[in-house]
Design an enzyme around this catalytic site. Sequence first.
Site: not given
Ligand code: HMG
Ligand code: MG
Length: 299
Positions: A16-17, A206, A208, A239, A248
């Site tokens: 994933r990450d 966690h 990085h 991220c 990581n």
């Molecule tokens: P948005 O544009 O504000 O939301 O994004 P929306 O509700 O308007 O949705 C936009 C489009 O995405 C729509 O499709 C939704 O249907 C679709 P359209 O109508 O344009 O065709 N959609 C989805 N599709 C599939 N699965 C879903 C979903 N939700 C909406 N769940 C949103 C808001 C949250 C969706 C967007 O910002 C997003 O996907 N962000 C993900 C960010 C991400 O994955 N970041 C990395 C993970 S976190 C990380 O790495 C940190 C961590 O490792 C810890 C650390 O190191 O800090 C955990």
């Molecule tokens: Mg991370």
Amino acid sequence: MLSLPKKVTIIEVGPRDGLQNEKQLVATEDKLQFIEGLQQAGVEEMELTSFVSPKWVPQMADSKEIVAGTKKVGRQFVLTPNERGINSAREAGADALAVFVGVSDSFNKKNINKSTAESMETLKPLIQKLKEDGVFVRACISTAFYCPFEGAVKPEDTIRLCRQFVDWGVAELSVADTIGMANPAESYGLFQQLKEAFPDTLITAHFHDTRKMALANIFAALQAGVDRFDTSAGGLGGCPFAPGATGNVATEDVVNMLHRMDIKTGIDLDLLAKAIEKIESHVSNPINTGIYTLYKNRS
Ligand code: HMG
Ligand code: MG
């Protein structure tokens, strides 16, 4: 006198990450082989994929196929920040979910397009429902030490956010140094406070490795009583919405350090290297982490 646990749980976050930040699309079959290799190496807890918008993170667009194609071994997490993702993940058969939120508003907006408070408002009823359904919920707390936009984050702000999740009954907090900026004194300080404040919740660290302090931070967290670490095979990761965040901490380097201190992880380093070999040809850069490089030079 050093205080060290006899056993540590590694939560492998490579699929994933590790892969979410990878520019070239990795084929589903190659991801599944990587996951299978990690399971063969003895990994029992893993973040498999995330159910997020494929427009935001194209690499994770095959999340349903990944869940369907993975053998049920131990605890396999999928990440998601919203109701749509939770529903899709549950339909796909996921039974351990990780939600994620940043302590700092600026990062959370870049990552999830919501303020931290808005994210928490969204998550509260969703977590309650998941708990009623008997789903294991882990909360991933980003920018727990530093934010790429706002700088230092106060430990009390991180602890306040964690407390909300604990009050809602999450089973685990995974507390992240998103941009790899924390130092060992900060790691010890925050994790000691978290262990004291939340004795009945699993606390995971966690890190990085942007500034090469992750192993030292893990050693400091061990001293604070932490015995769960998120790590990524091959040191892949980062991220896409946190500028300056690199991979990581590498699973193989952490496992090696722990084994050398007689701390068990249940992971076989040779088999882990074989799993990394499976993914290396599908990612953009050669993998040059300490232990994997030794393995390559030997074989
Ligand atoms: P948005 O544009 O504000 O939301 O994004 P929306 O509700 O308007 O949705 C936009 C489009 O995405 C729509 O499709 C939704 O249907 C679709 P359209 O109508 O344009 O065709 N959609 C989805 N599709 C599939 N699965 C879903 C979903 N939700 C909406 N769940 C949103 C808001 C949250 C969706 C967007 O910002 C997003 O996907 N962000 C993900 C960010 C991400 O994955 N970041 C990395 C993970 S976190 C990380 O790495 C940190 C961590 O490792 C810890 C650390 O190191 O800090 C955990
Ligand atoms: Mg991370």
